[in-house]
Motif scaffolding. Sequence first.
Motif: not given
Length: 502
Positions: A298, A324-327, A329, A331, A471
């Motif tokens: 991840t 996908i940029n988790r920082q 948020q 997409q 996920e």
Amino acid sequence: MLLTARQLLSFQRCHRQTYLDAFGDLQNKAEPSDFLTKLRQDKAQHQQEFLANYTYERPNYPARDWIAGAQATLELMQAGVEQIHRGVLRVESDIDLVSVAIPDLLTKVPGDSFFGGWQYVPTSIQLSKRPKLEYQLLATFQAQVLADCQGVWPEVAYLYLRERGWYTVDLEKNRPKLADLLSELLTMLRQQQEPEAFIVNNRCSLCGWYEPCYAIAKSQKHLSLIPGITPSRYPILQAHNLTTTEAIAAIEPFDLQALTGFSKDVSVKMVHQAQAFVQDQPVTLALRPPGYDLPLPTAMVELYFDIEAEPSLNLAYLHGVLVINRQTQEQTFYPLLAQTPEEEQRVWEDFLALVQRYPNAPIFHFCAYEVQTVERLARLYDTPMPMIETLLERFVDLHIWVTKTVVLPIESYTLKLIARWIGFEWRNSEANGAQSIYWYSQWLETCDRTFLETILIYNEDDCRATYAVKEWLTIFLEQQATSTNGQQPLISDFATTDPHEI
């Protein structure tokens, strides 16, 4: 009774399909899919390209009047015509049997026959890239009917295949196999024996009888719906009275191995697959695939990659990448599309530029096709191999991760079934890889952008489905690690086989 080459070919692929074509209610049979229609068009084009090299005559007769067609063909053969396209060969073998074969080409060669100092050899033109046994037996059947028409077996029969070209069929080797096959087919037709509804997903999906057959199999909880129970393994299970999902779920894997002779890996997977169905919940195999030292990655930025291709053109025309940029948020979906075959190199270079913008991001995909295509395009367009090797080190095949760590209560380990099981849905419920091939061919033919837009939606959903599976699997494996204190489940010592392979 009429026996045709088409029936013989159908019977080799599925006994039940041949039975239903003969005795079923044709109102229950679906129309050919768009993809199947395209395959038929591609085959017709392949045949036309082959026949363009020959001067031939074709018998003239009313449609499906095989008696008139056979007579017209016989007259051409008696006249010594050099090449005959789709000549009708018809033989009354006994009181109730008439055999009909229509080779794509009959070629005059020296030799004795009813006609004089010449005879004919048959050629079957197939879209296949390899000489499958089903096509060899089809050619052998054509040779057999031809032998009755001209009084002598041809020395050879030919297949003409896409890419490979000419293939000589060994008639002597295949004649005993054909005799056994015909005996089995005629017994079924004469006695009207209805075969079981045995579902083989990769074969049945294009068949017009799929829906009624699947409904029967589902109502019967047929063992063919369990991944790993193949047509060759099914009678072995029956012989040991293992005829229900519950019976297989209850047996110990080592006992199944001892009874059936299946390998240890196959026995373990088959039992746990049945248990997943009975319990309607996943069965854990391992926390990571065998040989993997690290958990499923991840990262702050992750890429999800899916390719659409046109196999007949050997063309990878769409590289779909979901970032996908988790920082942040965010997409973002990037559809790198070749609107013409000539643009393939450009979209390949666009793909390389995009993934190099995120040098530390893992690239998730489903199955090996993306890796194989990247390697092929790199060779085709002289991309430096060190760059590709570094790129491929970032690839993560979620198909491997799913099938090596968990058994799910699903009938096949495709992205669509896995994603739908966890609750993901495609915006176009009818979309699939085969349909996208048809849509792209229609775009090239019509320039209607609706086809392109439909492909882009489907490809984006494939990328998002891959993300959803990743996920879900991440959470599932974390939960299993917590419940086992980070220790690999003991079952992993035995389960090393992909359920999609067994």
